[in-house]
Design a protein around this motif. Structure first.
Motif, PDB file in Angstrom:
ATOM      1  N   LEU A   1       0.902  -1.329  -0.122  1.00 27.61           N
ATOM      2  CA  LEU A   1      -0.085  -0.061   0.100  1.00 27.61           C
ATOM      3  C   LEU A   1       0.803   1.329  -0.113  1.00 27.61           C
ATOM      4  CD1 LEU A   1      -2.706  -1.037   2.302  1.00 27.61           C
ATOM      5  CD2 LEU A   1      -3.310  -0.495   0.528  1.00 27.61           C
ATOM      6  N   GLY A   2       2.019   1.031   0.793  1.00 28.72           N
ATOM      7  CA  GLY A   2       2.562   2.359   0.482  1.00 28.72           C
ATOM      8  C   GLY A   2       3.684   2.683   1.392  1.00 28.72           C
ATOM      9  N   GLY A   3       5.092   2.736   1.617  1.00 30.45           N
ATOM     10  CA  GLY A   3       6.070   2.603   2.304  1.00 30.45           C
ATOM     11  C   GLY A   3       6.001   3.879   4.388  1.00 30.45           C
ATOM     12  N   LYS A   4       4.762   4.711   4.130  1.00 30.95           N
ATOM     13  CA  LYS A   4       4.253   5.160   5.316  1.00 30.95           C
ATOM     14  C   LYS A   4       3.202   4.530   6.328  1.00 30.95           C
ATOM     15  CE  LYS A   4       0.270   7.606   3.108  1.00 30.95           C
ATOM     16  NZ  LYS A   4      -0.582   8.783   3.297  1.00 30.95           N
ATOM     17  N   TYR A   5       2.827   3.143   5.144  1.00 37.22           N
ATOM     18  CA  TYR A   5       1.801   1.856   6.291  1.00 37.22           C
ATOM     19  C   TYR A   5       2.736   0.778   6.687  1.00 37.22           C
ATOM     20  CZ  TYR A   5      -1.613   4.924   3.421  1.00 37.22           C
ATOM     21  OH  TYR A   5      -2.572   5.809   3.214  1.00 37.22           O
ATOM     22  N   LYS A   6       4.061   1.168   6.222  1.00 38.53           N
ATOM     23  CA  LYS A   6       5.376  -0.124   6.721  1.00 38.53           C
ATOM     24  C   LYS A   6       5.684  -0.424   7.893  1.00 38.53           C
ATOM     25  CE  LYS A   6       6.601  -1.516   2.288  1.00 38.53           C
ATOM     26  NZ  LYS A   6       8.297  -0.906   1.017  1.00 38.53           N
ATOM     27  N   GLU A   7       5.569   1.303   8.624  1.00 39.49           N
ATOM     28  CA  GLU A   7       5.649   0.888  10.014  1.00 39.49           C
ATOM     29  C   GLU A   7       5.719   0.447  11.079  1.00 39.49           C
ATOM     30  OE1 GLU A   7       6.734   4.886  10.521  1.00 39.49           O
ATOM     31  OE2 GLU A   7       7.978   5.221   9.254  1.00 39.49           O
ATOM     32  N   LYS A   8       4.395  -0.086  11.078  1.00 37.58           N
ATOM     33  CA  LYS A   8       3.591  -0.736  11.672  1.00 37.58           C
ATOM     34  C   LYS A   8       3.013  -1.388  11.897  1.00 37.58           C
ATOM     35  CE  LYS A   8       3.300   2.813  15.845  1.00 37.58           C
ATOM     36  NZ  LYS A   8       3.516   3.507  16.311  1.00 37.58           N
ATOM     37  N   LEU A   9       3.391  -2.499  11.021  1.00 34.90           N
ATOM     38  CA  LEU A   9       2.739  -3.333  10.386  1.00 34.90           C
ATOM     39  C   LEU A   9       3.478  -4.910  10.347  1.00 34.90           C
ATOM     40  CD1 LEU A   9       1.321  -4.810   8.061  1.00 34.90           C
ATOM     41  CD2 LEU A   9       3.141  -4.367   5.913  1.00 34.90           C
ATOM     42  N   ILE A  10       2.807  -6.626  11.060  1.00 28.96           N
ATOM     43  CA  ILE A  10       3.031  -7.019  11.287  1.00 28.96           C
ATOM     44  C   ILE A  10       2.831  -8.041   9.349  1.00 28.96           C
ATOM     45  CG2 ILE A  10       4.060  -9.330  12.230  1.00 28.96           C
ATOM     46  CD1 ILE A  10       2.426  -6.036  14.208  1.00 28.96           C
ATOM     47  N   LEU A  11       2.848  -8.750   8.700  1.00 31.03           N
ATOM     48  CA  LEU A  11       1.977  -9.398   8.338  1.00 31.03           C
ATOM     49  C   LEU A  11       2.673 -10.574   7.950  1.00 31.03           C
ATOM     50  CD1 LEU A  11       0.699  -8.653   4.967  1.00 31.03           C
ATOM     51  CD2 LEU A  11       3.252  -8.903   3.920  1.00 31.03           C
ATOM     52  N   GLY A  12       1.066 -11.308   8.190  1.00 30.16           N
ATOM     53  CA  GLY A  12       0.828 -12.822   8.596  1.00 30.16           C
ATOM     54  C   GLY A  12       0.923 -13.416   7.217  1.00 30.16           C
ATOM     55  N   THR A  13       2.223 -14.730   6.756  1.00 33.77           N
ATOM     56  CA  THR A  13       1.890 -15.191   5.771  1.00 33.77           C
ATOM     57  C   THR A  13       1.976 -16.686   6.252  1.00 33.77           C
ATOM     58  OG1 THR A  13       4.666 -15.212   5.161  1.00 33.77           O
ATOM     59  CG2 THR A  13       2.333 -14.016   4.748  1.00 33.77           C
ATOM     60  N   ALA A  14       1.994 -18.053   4.937  1.00 33.45           N
ATOM     61  CA  ALA A  14       1.995 -19.028   5.659  1.00 33.45           C
ATOM     62  C   ALA A  14       1.190 -19.753   4.216  1.00 33.45           C
ATOM     63  CB  ALA A  14       1.348 -19.394   7.060  1.00 33.45           C
ATOM     64  N   PRO A  15       2.444 -20.800   3.944  1.00 28.22           N
ATOM     65  CA  PRO A  15       1.993 -22.030   2.831  1.00 28.22           C
ATOM     66  C   PRO A  15       0.792 -23.626   3.334  1.00 28.22           C
ATOM     67  CG  PRO A  15       4.210 -22.674   3.869  1.00 28.22           C
ATOM     68  CD  PRO A  15       3.577 -21.435   4.799  1.00 28.22           C
ATOM     69  N   SER A  16       0.925 -22.943   4.300  1.00 30.69           N
ATOM     70  CA  SER A  16       0.125 -23.514   5.213  1.00 30.69           C
ATOM     71  C   SER A  16      -1.444 -23.941   4.988  1.00 30.69           C
ATOM     72  CB  SER A  16      -0.574 -23.543   7.029  1.00 30.69           C
ATOM     73  OG  SER A  16      -1.084 -22.328   6.751  1.00 30.69           O
ATOM     74  N   LYS A  17      -1.903 -22.959   4.261  1.00 32.23           N
ATOM     75  CA  LYS A  17      -3.844 -23.147   4.208  1.00 32.23           C
ATOM     76  C   LYS A  17      -4.080 -23.439   2.779  1.00 32.23           C
ATOM     77  CE  LYS A  17      -5.192 -22.458   7.285  1.00 32.23           C
ATOM     78  NZ  LYS A  17      -5.913 -23.024   8.161  1.00 32.23           N
ATOM     79  N   ILE A  18      -3.100 -23.047   1.936  1.00 28.24           N
ATOM     80  CA  ILE A  18      -2.630 -23.252   0.071  1.00 28.24           C
ATOM     81  C   ILE A  18      -1.781 -24.643  -0.495  1.00 28.24           C
ATOM     82  CG2 ILE A  18      -2.184 -21.584  -2.213  1.00 28.24           C
ATOM     83  CD1 ILE A  18      -4.391 -21.075  -0.483  1.00 28.24           C
ATOM     84  N   PHE A  19      -1.362 -24.411   0.600  1.00 30.30           N
ATOM     85  CA  PHE A  19      -0.515 -26.214  -0.101  1.00 30.30           C
ATOM     86  C   PHE A  19      -0.851 -27.665   1.325  1.00 30.30           C
ATOM     87  CE2 PHE A  19       1.235 -23.059  -2.295  1.00 30.30           C
ATOM     88  CZ  PHE A  19       2.119 -23.493  -2.796  1.00 30.30           C
ATOM     89  N   ASN A  20      -1.871 -27.182   2.288  1.00 32.21           N
ATOM     90  CA  ASN A  20      -2.090 -27.972   2.888  1.00 32.21           C
ATOM     91  C   ASN A  20      -0.575 -29.125   3.534  1.00 32.21           C
ATOM     92  OD1 ASN A  20      -4.474 -29.037   4.063  1.00 32.21           O
ATOM     93  ND2 ASN A  20      -3.751 -31.052   2.483  1.00 32.21           N
ATOM     94  N   LEU A  21      -0.404 -27.878   5.086  1.00 28.59           N
ATOM     95  CA  LEU A  21       0.697 -28.454   5.452  1.00 28.59           C
ATOM     96  C   LEU A  21       0.869 -27.836   7.296  1.00 28.59           C
ATOM     97  CD1 LEU A  21       3.272 -26.641   3.163  1.00 28.59           C
ATOM     98  CD2 LEU A  21       2.847 -29.460   3.308  1.00 28.59           C
ATOM     99  N   ALA A  22      -1.017 -27.792   6.654  1.00 29.35           N
ATOM    100  CA  ALA A  22      -0.716 -27.444   8.038  1.00 29.35           C
ATOM    101  C   ALA A  22      -0.235 -27.824   9.191  1.00 29.35           C
ATOM    102  CB  ALA A  22      -2.606 -26.911   8.547  1.00 29.35           C
TER     103      ALA A  22
END
Ligand SMILES: Cc1ncc(COP(=O)(O)O)c(C=O)c1O
Length: 391
Positions: free
Chosen positions: A221-242
């Protein structure tokens, strides 16, 4: 016919499988067809299974850590699929997204502080906040004409009135299936920036978006919004690795990252699961084609459910999903009592779904069904529902 056979029924019973093996313990019956928890009934492609087998054959499972080859696989995936490339340093490998939400709650709020969510939402959000002695504040999504929207005035008011410290965004949103637009996300980002609110963007479902919709990662979205951002990602849902327990938490800002890592260390977690690392690297480098075919198959499942309901069960309303393989159904024309609804689903239709009440009181007359299963299983589930409602 594609390269992969998603119609194949793979027996999951007797594998300590949470979805299939615990009906008696959790629901009091062992004859339920389960379409609840968000994992899939599909086997991974051979190329990925071969990588895992090769690692198993090595025979030693001591402490492991992500190396540059691992980070390269993650970076390439996000560059090619989501239009941003995290630096290796930004990535913290964790055992799961929910665990990481708990770390973030502890890192970015104090006991008694308010944390914002948007009900109806994935229930561990509220649980994690409550169990850590923070206050749950909800900017309830607005359900209108079979569609969910954000009330932005209420969003800002809830933040101000409760001095909210952290917002847990679910994007795409489980269970209502919204894929938030760039415009909606920017409005959220602006309000959070204005009031100094940290954003945990849970994007675990981001790779699963239906044709015609586009996932926008908060990080783009833009640099200024990154300072307090924690982005949760994982391959578990999409590749069935939970079950292999691995998530990549991406935090661009050093101060935010340090705070997060401090709480992570305080929780005693360090090295990730050895097989999780191998599997994640493998799916991110070799799994793209499988995923693209799977998405088409699941779109077919969605079409099947939509047609079935229209033709045979018009009293059940499908909330048209834009993303995720979790389908949100409105049963308010069937009953106005959530206990009766549970009885119909469990004791009459003999199904194990996720009842709407667990996602918030407002959604007590909804059910969430997981369509990531061979179509014959989805058909069987709908037939059982039909028989229960049309005896
Ligand atoms: C939005 C969302 N976040 C997190 C999770 C679980 O993630 P993990 O198993 O990595 O804790 C799920 C699982 O359904 C989910 O839907």
């Amino acid at each position: 016919m594609g390269k992969y056979n998603f119609d194949e029924i793979v027996e999951r019973r007797n594998t300590s499988c949470l979805k299939y093996d615990f009906g008696l313990k959790r629901k009091g019956r062992d004859d339920l067809l389960p379409l609840w928890v968000a994992d899939m009934d599909f086997r991974l492609p051979d190329a990925v299974l071969d990588d895992i087998k090769e690692r198993v054959d090595h025979g030693i499972f001591g402490y492991t850590d992500p190396d540059e080859k691992y980070f390269d696989a993650v970076k390439t995936w996000f560059r090619e699929r989501h239009g941003f490339e995290p630096e290796s340093d930004w990535i913290t490998v964790e055992p799961g997204v929910v665990y990481s939400i708990a770390v973030a709650v502890k890192a970015f709020s104090e006991e008694g502080d308010s944390v914002l969510i948007q009900n109806p939402v994935y229930y561990p959000f509220a649980e994690t906040i409550r169990l850590n002695k923070r206050k749950v504040v909800s900017n309830d999504l607005v359900y209108r004409d079979g569609h969910y929207e954000i009330d932005f005035d209420d969003f800002e008011k809830k933040i101000v009135d409760n001095q909210v410290k952290l917002f847990l965004l679910c994007s795409p949103h489980n269970p209502v299936g919204r894929v938030w637009t760039e415009k909606e996300l920017t409005k959220i980002a602006d309000i959070c920036l204005k009031h100094n609110v940290y954003v945990f963007a849970d994007e675990i479902h981001s790779d699963f978006v239906y044709r015609g919709f586009k996932h926008t990662s908060f990080i783009t979205l833009g640099g200024k919004y990154k300072e307090k951002l924690i982005l949760g990602t994982a391959p578990s849902k999409i590749f069935n690795l939970a079950g292999l327990q691995l998530a990549n938490i991406i935090i661009p800002n050093k101060d935010t990252r340090d705070k997060f890592r401090f709480q992570n260390d305080a929780s005693g977690y360090s090295q990730p699961n050895a097989l999780g690392l191998v599997a994640a690297r493998s799916v991110y480098t070799k799994g793209g084609e499988w995923l693209d075919e799977l998405k088409e198959y699941l779109e077919g499942n969605l079409n099947f459910v939509r047609d079935y309901l229209k033709e045979k069960l018009p009293e059940i309303k499908l909330i048209e999903p834009e993303g995720t393989y979790l389908i949100w159904l409105d049963f308010s024309a069937v009953t106005d009592n959530h206990k009766e609804l549970e009885d119909i689903i469990v004791n009459q239709a003999k199904l194990w779904l996720d009842p709407g009440i667990i996602f918030g009181r407002e959604s007590a007359l909804f059910e969430r069904i997981n369509i990531a299963a061979p179509r014959s299983i989805i058909k069987q589930a709908l037939d059982q529902l039909y028989s229960a409602l049309h005896k």
